[in-house]
Design a protein around this motif. Structure first.
Motif, PDB file in Angstrom:
ATOM      1  N   THR A 220       0.805  -1.221   0.000  1.00  0.00           N
ATOM      2  CA  THR A 220       0.000   0.000   0.000  1.00  0.00           C
ATOM      3  C   THR A 220       0.838   1.270   0.000  1.00  0.00           C
ATOM      4  OG1 THR A 220      -0.015   0.104   2.400  1.00  0.00           O
ATOM      5  CG2 THR A 220      -1.759  -1.208   1.361  1.00  0.00           C
ATOM      6  N   GLY A 221       2.096   1.152   0.406  1.00  0.00           N
ATOM      7  CA  GLY A 221       2.938   2.342   0.522  1.00  0.00           C
ATOM      8  C   GLY A 221       2.625   3.154   1.764  1.00  0.00           C
ATOM      9  N   LYS A 222       1.676   2.679   2.572  1.00  0.00           N
ATOM     10  CA  LYS A 222       1.287   3.429   3.777  1.00  0.00           C
ATOM     11  C   LYS A 222       2.022   2.882   4.996  1.00  0.00           C
ATOM     12  CE  LYS A 222      -2.720   4.113   5.560  1.00  0.00           C
ATOM     13  NZ  LYS A 222      -4.098   3.779   5.891  1.00  0.00           N
ATOM     14  N   PRO A 223       2.702   3.737   5.763  1.00  0.00           N
ATOM     15  CA  PRO A 223       3.357   3.249   6.980  1.00  0.00           C
ATOM     16  C   PRO A 223       2.338   2.652   7.959  1.00  0.00           C
ATOM     17  CG  PRO A 223       4.009   5.512   6.484  1.00  0.00           C
ATOM     18  CD  PRO A 223       2.873   5.186   5.571  1.00  0.00           C
ATOM     19  N   ILE A 224       2.786   1.643   8.686  1.00  0.00           N
ATOM     20  CA  ILE A 224       1.886   1.005   9.655  1.00  0.00           C
ATOM     21  C   ILE A 224       2.587   0.944  11.002  1.00  0.00           C
ATOM     22  CG2 ILE A 224       0.428  -1.003  10.103  1.00  0.00           C
ATOM     23  CD1 ILE A 224       0.911  -1.691   7.140  1.00  0.00           C
ATOM     24  N   PRO A 225       2.422   1.966  11.813  1.00  0.00           N
ATOM     25  CA  PRO A 225       3.077   1.935  13.124  1.00  0.00           C
ATOM     26  C   PRO A 225       2.471   0.860  14.007  1.00  0.00           C
ATOM     27  CG  PRO A 225       1.658   3.859  12.925  1.00  0.00           C
ATOM     28  CD  PRO A 225       1.646   3.186  11.595  1.00  0.00           C
ATOM     29  N   PRO A 226       3.229   0.379  14.982  1.00  0.00           N
ATOM     30  CA  PRO A 226       2.719  -0.706  15.832  1.00  0.00           C
ATOM     31  C   PRO A 226       1.449  -0.321  16.588  1.00  0.00           C
ATOM     32  CG  PRO A 226       4.778   0.202  16.700  1.00  0.00           C
ATOM     33  CD  PRO A 226       4.593   0.775  15.336  1.00  0.00           C
ATOM     34  N   GLU A 227       1.266   0.976  16.860  1.00  0.00           N
ATOM     35  CA  GLU A 227       0.037   1.398  17.546  1.00  0.00           C
ATOM     36  C   GLU A 227      -1.185   1.072  16.696  1.00  0.00           C
ATOM     37  OE1 GLU A 227       2.718   3.293  17.189  1.00  0.00           O
ATOM     38  OE2 GLU A 227       3.385   3.308  19.280  1.00  0.00           O
ATOM     39  N   ASP A 228      -0.963   0.891  15.436  1.00  0.00           N
ATOM     40  CA  ASP A 228      -2.047   0.479  14.545  1.00  0.00           C
ATOM     41  C   ASP A 228      -2.044  -1.044  14.441  1.00  0.00           C
ATOM     42  OD1 ASP A 228      -3.513  -0.333  12.375  1.00  0.00           O
ATOM     43  OD2 ASP A 228      -2.601   1.026  10.923  1.00  0.00           O
ATOM     44  N   TRP A 229      -0.925  -1.603  14.000  1.00  0.00           N
ATOM     45  CA  TRP A 229      -0.868  -3.037  13.662  1.00  0.00           C
ATOM     46  C   TRP A 229      -1.206  -3.932  14.850  1.00  0.00           C
ATOM     47  CZ3 TRP A 229      -0.651  -5.616   9.227  1.00  0.00           C
ATOM     48  CH2 TRP A 229      -0.391  -6.981   9.292  1.00  0.00           C
ATOM     49  N   ASP A 230      -0.623  -3.638  15.965  1.00  0.00           N
ATOM     50  CA  ASP A 230      -0.731  -4.572  17.090  1.00  0.00           C
ATOM     51  C   ASP A 230      -2.166  -4.678  17.631  1.00  0.00           C
ATOM     52  OD1 ASP A 230       1.944  -4.393  16.626  1.00  0.00           O
ATOM     53  OD2 ASP A 230       2.517  -3.803  18.649  1.00  0.00           O
ATOM     54  N   PHE A 231      -2.971  -3.667  17.369  1.00  0.00           N
ATOM     55  CA  PHE A 231      -4.337  -3.665  17.914  1.00  0.00           C
ATOM     56  C   PHE A 231      -5.367  -4.079  16.864  1.00  0.00           C
ATOM     57  CE2 PHE A 231      -1.956  -1.078  20.832  1.00  0.00           C
ATOM     58  CZ  PHE A 231      -2.571  -1.226  22.073  1.00  0.00           C
ATOM     59  N   ARG A 232      -4.913  -4.455  15.689  1.00  0.00           N
ATOM     60  CA  ARG A 232      -5.850  -4.750  14.601  1.00  0.00           C
ATOM     61  C   ARG A 232      -6.760  -5.912  14.934  1.00  0.00           C
ATOM     62  NH1 ARG A 232      -3.466  -3.835   8.644  1.00  0.00           N
ATOM     63  NH2 ARG A 232      -3.018  -1.651   8.960  1.00  0.00           N
TER      64      ARG A 232
END
Ligand code: SF4
Ligand code: SF4
Length: 554
Positions: A220-232
């Motif tokens: 996607t080219g979009k950064p995914i910080p852990p504050e996003d990924w880890d809570f998905r």
């Protein structure tokens, strides 16, 4: 391999040659005396029998060992395969050996977090990318190597040359494999690649198990910080509450076993063992952008893992694959990540091969599963160093496990079998651990030399050697003689048990000279510590003419 071929074209361009050594072309590491196979010091195996004083004890134990050896040929003696779902493979009682600080983890200097460049496979990829980009060629010298990879190699004189030579070997091995190796190693290679490409890395690296934020960032080219990924995927408004940290530990350990993991331990997250500047899902995996940050919700680490297939590992070089255990531990990490998020807590899987933000070895120790060895890996009582862990980082409050000290380091001081057998000379012969690594004194593996040996292997991806695991007295099958040794050795203050065990090990088993392990394209015999298991011998199954000899023990 295509990437490395491109990099190799640049390295091999005569105008870019940094050296033109015949030794390097011959692919040999030499010690001070000019002998192949790296340093060889200390008491040789052949001279070992000259030492007296243990003959009677050795004779008694020899009989017992002979029986144990025979029993060990049965599949029933496997550890880590049969009783895992009930937790029965984690049977060593660690309680009498709990200690406050893991062995070789008492700071002797300033403790520093690892740079991401200390992660072998990431620095390898980064180096290949730098060469391919045309920003640097070997003739420019290490001083001009840009970025953190340049800083890494400038701090370690000589290691860049080893890595450049290894890149050449990778390409030579690939050529040799195409020519004739898919005959002798057809089954071993197929087994390896099934696990690697079928589950570890789907072609193109676009989708893996578990899902990886780096892949999504690439897509996607979009950064995914852990504050996003880890809570998905967390759908509960509030996480389910555990009755106590102990209840949380008991449940998670049971579920880890249920997911097929032989061993599990839990420890507090300790930022000292998190790579600096590395976060998957961020641009360039965060190599250049992440900095020193530690996500606030990283509180605890669950460590679990399994052994590699015994038969192949016991044969070593060519017939073994780390992907065997990597595959199962990363699948379990995927399941555990989802399980924990279903309970309402964040979870982030750390899994092999190149998907970590943390160093595994210190955490395996802190979680009380095992301790550092001479070979630079952590050994566990049940499996020796044949243990491939994965982990989950979360914010669940657990009752944490304490480290253990079962005197493995004391045994390593006397043993040195892995150092004698290591074909690349990567393992230290030092009597005492004495290299200070980011503040801790321990034995240090020369990763560059070790990886060079992998690149010299016979199978198509060259990932592996594992002679050190195959020959290690701790990595035995779970026979009664192994069970007695495991319990008696750490409780014996005299050291006689370990001396007797070593006498048996050094005289009952066949050991090769280091150069025997080399591939035939590299001047060796392609020896194995043991012969390959029956199911990895192509002549047993395929219409194929066997025109090679096996050079190992049955
Ligand atoms: S082979 Fe011996 S020295 Fe090496 S890790 Fe095993 S016990 Fe320690
Ligand atoms: S894997 Fe092979 S080369 Fe690497 S340390 Fe072990 S024995 Fe040595």
């Amino acid at each position: 391999m295509a990437n490395e071929q491109n990099a190799l074209d640049i390295i091999n361009d005569p105008k870019n040659r940094v050296t033109d050594t015949a030794d390097a072309e011959a692919g040999e590491n030499r010690n001070d005396a000019g002998e192949p196979g790296g340093e060889k010091k200390g008491v040789s195996r052949r001279n070992f029998l000259k030492f007296g004083g243990v003959a009677a004890a050795a004779a008694t134990m020899a009989g017992a060992a002979g029986a144990g050896f025979a029993v060990g040929r049965s599949d029933d003696a496997y550890t880590g395969y049969g009783r895992t779902y009930q937790g029965g493979d984690q049977f060593f009682n660690r309680e009498p050996f709990r200690c406050d600080v893991p062995v070789m983890m008492e700071p002797v200097g300033k403790v520093e977090r690892p740079e991401w460049t200390e992660y072998l496979f990431l620095r390898l990829r980064a180096l290949v990318d730098i060469i391919k980009s045309g920003k640097w060629t070997p003739d420019m010298g290490v001083e001009a190597l840009p970025g953190p990879v340049g800083d890494h190699y400038r701090a370690r004189p000589g290691e860049l040359e080893i890595m450049l030579e290894t890149l050449k070997r990778n390409v030579k091995r690939a050529e040799a494999w195409k020519k004739d190796k898919n005959k002798r190693y057809a089954l071993a290679g197929a087994y390896n690649m099934a696990l690697r490409l079928g589950g570890m890395e789907l072609p193109g690296h676009v989708q893996r198990i578990p899902e990886d934020p780096h892949d999504e960032h690439m897509r996607t080219g979009k950064p995914i910080p852990p504050e996003d990924w880890d809570f998905r995927g967390i759908w509960r408004e509030k996480p389910l509450e555990f009755k106590s940290p102990k209840h949380a530990s008991v449940l998670i350990k049971r579920v880890a076993h249920q997911f097929g993991m032989s061993l599990v331990g839990i420890t507090k997250f300790d930022p000292r063992f998190m790579f600096k500047g590395l976060m998957r899902g961020m641009p360039d995996k965060g190599h250049y952008t992440w900095g020193d940050k530690v996500p606030e919700h990283w509180k605890s680490i669950i460590i679990f893992g399994v052994p590699m297939n015994w038969d192949g590992t016991y044969s070593a070089i060519g017939y073994s694959t780390s992907f065997d255990a990597y595959f199962r531990s990363r699948c379990a990490a995927s399941l555990m990540e989802r399980f924990i998020r279903e309970l309402g807590y964040p979870a982030r899987a750390q899994f092999p091969g190149s998907n970590y933000e943390i160093m595994m070895s210190p955490y395996v120790q802190l979680a009380g599963l095992g301790q550092y060895s001479r070979a630079g890996v952590v050994m566990v009582p049940e499996l020796g160093s044949n243990f491939r862990p994965a982990a989950i980082v979360t914010n669940i409050e657990f009752e944490y496990d304490k480290p253990i000290d079962v005197k493995m380091a004391d045994f390593c001081k006397k043993c040195k079998i892995c150092a004698e057998q290591c074909p690349s000379g990567a393992i230290s012969f030092d009597d005492e651990p004495q290299t200070v690594v980011r503040g801790f004194k321990r034995w240090k593996l020369n990763e560059e030399k070790c990886y060079q040996q992998w690149a010299s292997g016979p199978t198509q991806d060259g990932l592996g050697c594992r002679v050190c695991i195959g020959v290690c007295p701790y990595s035995r099958k779970n026979t009664w003689i192994h069970a007695i040794s495991r319990e008696a050795e750490p409780r014996d203050p005299t050291g006689l048990v370990s001396q007797g065990l070593l006498t048996m090990q050094k005289n009952f088993f066949k050991f090769h000279e280091a150069e025997d392990y080399r591939s035939d394209w590299d001047g060796g015999k392609e020896a194995s510590y043991h012969n390959p298991p029956w199911w990895m011998r192509p002549e047993n199954f395929l219409e194929i003419e066997k025109d090679w000899e096996y050079h190992g023990m049955e």
